[in-house]
Design an enzyme around this catalytic site. Sequence first.
Site, PDB file in Angstrom:
ATOM      1  N   GLY A 125       0.780  -1.229   0.000  1.00  0.00           N
ATOM      2  CA  GLY A 125       0.000   0.000   0.000  1.00  0.00           C
ATOM      3  C   GLY A 125       0.811   1.278   0.000  1.00  0.00           C
ATOM      4  O   GLY A 125       0.278   2.353  -0.205  1.00  0.00           O
ATOM      5  N   GLU A 126       2.128   1.147   0.227  1.00  0.00           N
ATOM      6  CA  GLU A 126       2.939   2.346   0.423  1.00  0.00           C
ATOM      7  C   GLU A 126       3.397   2.944  -0.913  1.00  0.00           C
ATOM      8  O   GLU A 126       3.895   2.229  -1.787  1.00  0.00           O
ATOM      9  CB  GLU A 126       4.152   1.927   1.253  1.00  0.00           C
ATOM     10  CG  GLU A 126       4.882   3.039   1.919  1.00  0.00           C
ATOM     11  CD  GLU A 126       6.119   2.486   2.610  1.00  0.00           C
ATOM     12  OE1 GLU A 126       7.204   2.992   2.337  1.00  0.00           O
ATOM     13  OE2 GLU A 126       5.987   1.501   3.363  1.00  0.00           O
ATOM     14  N   ALA A 127       3.235   4.250  -1.025  1.00  0.00           N
ATOM     15  CA  ALA A 127       3.492   4.926  -2.302  1.00  0.00           C
ATOM     16  C   ALA A 127       4.898   4.658  -2.855  1.00  0.00           C
ATOM     17  O   ALA A 127       5.054   4.315  -4.028  1.00  0.00           O
ATOM     18  CB  ALA A 127       3.274   6.422  -2.132  1.00  0.00           C
ATOM     19  N   ILE A 130       5.203   1.132  -4.202  1.00  0.00           N
ATOM     20  CA  ILE A 130       4.449   0.988  -5.447  1.00  0.00           C
ATOM     21  C   ILE A 130       5.233   1.631  -6.580  1.00  0.00           C
ATOM     22  O   ILE A 130       5.358   1.075  -7.670  1.00  0.00           O
ATOM     23  CB  ILE A 130       3.058   1.648  -5.318  1.00  0.00           C
ATOM     24  CG1 ILE A 130       2.215   0.883  -4.301  1.00  0.00           C
ATOM     25  CG2 ILE A 130       2.361   1.693  -6.662  1.00  0.00           C
ATOM     26  CD1 ILE A 130       0.882   1.517  -4.003  1.00  0.00           C
TER      27      ILE A 130
END
Length: 367
Positions: A125-127, A130
Amino acid sequence: PSDLTAEERQELENIRRRKQELLADIQRLKDEIAEVANEIETLGSTEEGIQFLIENDLLKNTCEDIAQFLYKGEGLNKTAIGDYLGERDEFNIQVLHAFVELHEFTDLNLVQALRQFLWSFRLPGEAQKIDRMMEAFAQRYCQCNNGVFQSTDTCYVLSFAIIMLNTSLHNPNVKDKPTVERFIAMNRGINDGGDLPEELLRNLYESIKNEPFKIPEDDGNDLTHTFFNPDREGWLLKLGGGRVKTWKRRWFILTDNCLYYFEYTTDKEPRGIIPLENLSIREVEDSKKPNCFELYIPDNKDQVIKACKTEADGRVVEGNHTVYRISAPTPEEKEEWMKCIKAAISRDPFYEMLAARKKKVSSTKRH
Ligand SMILES: *[C@@H]1O[C@H](CO)[C@@H](O)[C@H](O)[C@H]1NC(C)=O
Ligand SMILES: *[C@@H]1O[C@H](CO)[C@@H](O)[C@H](O)[C@H]1NC(C)=O
Ligand SMILES: *[C@@H]1O[C@H](CO)[C@@H](O)[C@H](O)[C@H]1NC(C)=O
Ligand SMILES: *[C@@H]1O[C@H](CO)[C@@H](O)[C@H](O)[C@H]1NC(C)=O
């Protein structure tokens, strides 16, 4: 037997002893294997798991071997694989690249390649994670399909447009379903200033429309909160910031990374706006009201949260809250609001990253 010579008897004794030793060895190996299997089962993270396998000479400590292990990885937890591959550590990044190179994307369209890629682990989920993973994906895709895109940035931006399209088309909470024309229009100019062939975009759109992306270990949290503004609205109680603290019932709307509150659902102008940038959220107990949470500035005691409100006489003034305390009607609604607000807060860096790329691919001039 008694007719054996002393030498023969000695030899027989040796064989018997060696056999005993062998059996003991086998038992020891069996125990070790059971122990290893047990350890692997109970290991919390992929990081520890890989460390353990390396220490026990079950896995070589090279990025290619580890990548191979994770790629084949039957029965491995794909959430944990995603977390491992997304780490910033230099070695993990090398493993990520080796992992991506194990994927064969030649002659696949971008949706087919994404299907394969997004199935091999669960996107964290971490930018930042990703970003690294999708960058590696875009590089690999362009390497396998030379000439389809002007640059890897174009491939990267289009990949996200597709992932978001998947959510827009298939998530029942998203009411506004884009048409193929809108999808094409939204992707104007992303090929280093030029347009991608309409035919290509149409095919990608149809493919997603006909079949959503599947993600492994779908736990209901389908990354919608990561990629999408989790709009939400409803009645909440808000504790006033004045000297006399009173609870007021307000209609709250979460959108564009801001919380708006209105006196009535039909009001055009909000009574207040709270930008969520730089804020955090926590659960709190309140002696007067149930299901409370609070917006606050981390590591801060007295600083006032940047926000605005409209006074009774219509003047817009700065807010005067060091925290915003809010009470939800039910525990479920409290959970849901907290989840959405958290997502709205944490999703921000991701949008910034994507916006930066978009700017890059649409401003480059083609010659
Ligand atoms: C996979 O790992 C994640 C965290 O690493 C954990 O939350 C999840 O429950 C695990 N899934 C399964 C099926 O064990
Ligand atoms: C695509 O949409 C489906 C349905 O909402 C969802 O289950 C899946 O997780 C989405 N895939 C991605 C990669 O967001
Ligand atoms: C959030 O923090 C950044 C960096 O400290 C700062 O530049 C920005 O103005 C802050 N935004 C708000 C709304 O306080
Ligand atoms: C903000 O709160 C402080 C302390 O509660 C008070 O002294 C001040 O007058 C307030 N300012 C406004 C604009 O309401």
